[in-house]
Design an enzyme around this catalytic site. Structure first.
Site, mmCIF file in Angstrom:
data_model
loop_
_atom_site.group_PDB
_atom_site.id
_atom_site.type_symbol
_atom_site.label_atom_id
_atom_site.label_comp_id
_atom_site.label_asym_id
_atom_site.label_seq_id
_atom_site.Cartn_x
_atom_site.Cartn_y
_atom_site.Cartn_z
ATOM 1 N N CYS A 125 3.076 -10.486 -1.183
ATOM 2 C CA CYS A 125 2.965 -9.051 -1.440
ATOM 3 C C CYS A 125 4.049 -8.288 -0.674
ATOM 4 C CB CYS A 125 1.562 -8.571 -1.052
ATOM 5 S SG CYS A 125 1.259 -6.834 -1.412
ATOM 6 N N CYS A 126 4.207 -8.594 0.625
ATOM 7 C CA CYS A 126 5.261 -7.943 1.407
ATOM 8 C C CYS A 126 6.641 -8.245 0.823
ATOM 9 C CB CYS A 126 5.216 -8.408 2.866
ATOM 10 S SG CYS A 126 3.946 -7.625 3.885
ATOM 11 N N CYS A 206 0.696 -0.491 5.599
ATOM 12 C CA CYS A 206 -0.014 -0.227 4.350
ATOM 13 C C CYS A 206 -1.518 -0.091 4.609
ATOM 14 C CB CYS A 206 0.214 -1.367 3.370
ATOM 15 S SG CYS A 206 1.895 -1.476 2.752
ATOM 16 N N CYS A 209 -3.828 -3.254 4.859
ATOM 17 C CA CYS A 209 -3.477 -4.231 5.898
ATOM 18 C C CYS A 209 -3.383 -3.604 7.290
ATOM 19 C CB CYS A 209 -2.151 -4.907 5.554
ATOM 20 S SG CYS A 209 -2.161 -5.725 3.955
ATOM 21 N N CYS A 232 6.208 -8.008 8.606
ATOM 22 C CA CYS A 232 6.197 -7.932 7.150
ATOM 23 C C CYS A 232 7.317 -8.739 6.509
ATOM 24 C CB CYS A 232 6.303 -6.487 6.690
ATOM 25 S SG CYS A 232 7.846 -5.684 7.161
HETATM 26 FE FE1 SF4 Z 1 1.212 -5.766 0.639
HETATM 27 FE FE2 SF4 Z 1 -0.175 -5.503 2.905
HETATM 28 FE FE3 SF4 Z 1 2.451 -6.202 2.954
HETATM 29 FE FE4 SF4 Z 1 1.684 -3.716 2.268
HETATM 30 S S1 SF4 Z 1 1.464 -4.722 4.301
HETATM 31 S S2 SF4 Z 1 3.214 -4.943 1.242
HETATM 32 S S3 SF4 Z 1 -0.218 -4.140 1.113
HETATM 33 S S4 SF4 Z 1 0.675 -7.388 2.143
#
Ligand code: SF4
Length: 248
Positions: A125-126, A206, A209, A232
Site C-alpha cells: 500500500c505504501c 495515514c 495506520c 513507509c
Molecule cells: Fe497505506 Fe497505511 Fe502506508 Fe498510508 S501508511 S500508504 S494507508 S499502508
C-alpha cells in the site's frame, strides 16, 4: 573556496554529499537549506507530510525562499485535519509552489481497487500510495530536503545533514534537532500545531495506520502499531530511473 560556493566539480553523488556534510557540520538549519538552494537551485525540492513537526522545516524553508517547491504526498488515506493544516501553513508561510502528489489511477485500479490493501499488505500500500508517486516527482531533481531527525527512532540515529540517495542528495537540515529545539522554535515563531498533536498523536501519517501514543512511548510507536513496519519506504532508496532516464 567559500562555504557557500557551489561544488560544480564534484560529480559523484556520494562524494558531493560527504563534502557538503563536512562543510556544514554544526551549521544552523537555515544555513543548510540556503546552501542546498544555492548548490542545487531548481533541482531541489522539499518533501513534507504536513504532519506533527512539519511546521518548523516549512517555516525555515519559507524564510530562505517561499518559491522552493514543496512536494506533498496525498495518499488518499490522510486525516482531513492534515489537509486543513496544510492549507493553513501554506497560507501563513506564503509557500508559492506546493505540489500535491497522488497515487496513479492505474496503480490503484490494478492493485488496490477497493482501497483496503493497507489491511493485508502495508508495504504494498505504501509503495503505490507513497513511494511510486514520490519517485516520479523526484526523477528530475538533483536533491530533496526531508524533515527527519535523529531522535525520532533508532533507525534514524545516525542520519547526516547531507546523504546520498541513489543519484540524488538528501538534505536533513533538522538532523540534530531534539524535541526541545522544536518546541522552542514553534513558540518563538508562534507556529500553529497540527490539531491532532493535542489528541496524543506526536507522529501523524495515514488515518488507518496511525494511532495515539501513550506517555513514555516512542513518538513513532503509533505508526503501523502492532506490526514490524517502522518506515513507509520513501526514506529507503527510491526506485531508480530506467535506462532512458525516465522515472519508474
Ligand atoms: Fe497505506 Fe497505511 Fe502506508 Fe498510508 S501508511 S500508504 S494507508 S499502508
Amino acid at each position: 573556496m567559500g562555504r557557500h560556493e557551489a561544488l560544480a566539480a564534484v560529480d559523484d553523488t556520494g562524494d558531493l554529499a560527504s563534502v557538503l556534510a563536512a562543510r556544514f557540520d554544526g551549521a544552523p538549519a537555515e544555513e543548510v537549506i540556503t546552501a542546498a538552494r544555492e548548490q542545487f537551485a531548481d533541482g531541489l525540492a522539499l518533501v513534507s507530510s504536513f504532519g506533527a513537526e512539519s511546521a518548523v522545516l516549512l517555516h525555515l524553508a519559507a524564510r530562505v525562499d517561499p518559491a522552493l517547491p514543496v512536494l506533498f504526498i496525498d495518499t488518499g488515506k490522510l486525516f482531513p485535519a492534515t489537509l486543513r493544516y496544510r492549507d493553513t501553513l501554506v497560507e501563513r508561510f506564503g509557500l508559492r509552489d506546493v505540489r500535491v502528489l497522488k497515487p496513479s489511477v492505474e496503480d490503484l485500479q490494478a492493485e488496490d481497487p477497493t482501497g483496503a490493501l493497507w489491511m493485508r499488505d502495508t508495504d504494498a500500500c505504501c509503495d503505490i500510495r507513497k513511494v511510486r508517486p514520490l519517485a516520479r516527482a523526484v526523477a528530475g531533481l538533483d536533491a530533496w530536503i526531508s524533515g527527519r531527525k535523529r531522535f525520532q527512532a533508532s533507525s534514524r540515529s545516525n542520519i547526516p545533514l547531507f546523504e546520498a540517495d541513489g543519484p540524488r542528495v538528501k538534505v536533513n537540515p533538522l538532523a540534530d534537532w531534539d524535541p526541545g529545539d522544536l518546541r522552542a522554535y514553534m513558540q518563538a515563531h508562534d507556529l500553529p500545531a497540527h490539531p491532532l498533536v493535542a489528541e496524543g498523536y506526536p507522529s501523524i501519517g495515514c488515518m488507518p495506520c496511525t494511532s495515539p501514543v501513550a506517555e513514555g512511548e516512542d513518538p513513532r510507536a503509533g505508526r503501523w502499531r502492532g506490526g514490524e513496519k517502522t518506515e513507509c519506504g520513501i526514506h529507503f532508496p527510491l526506485p531508480q530511473e530506467n535506462e532512458n532516464g525516465a522515472g519508474i
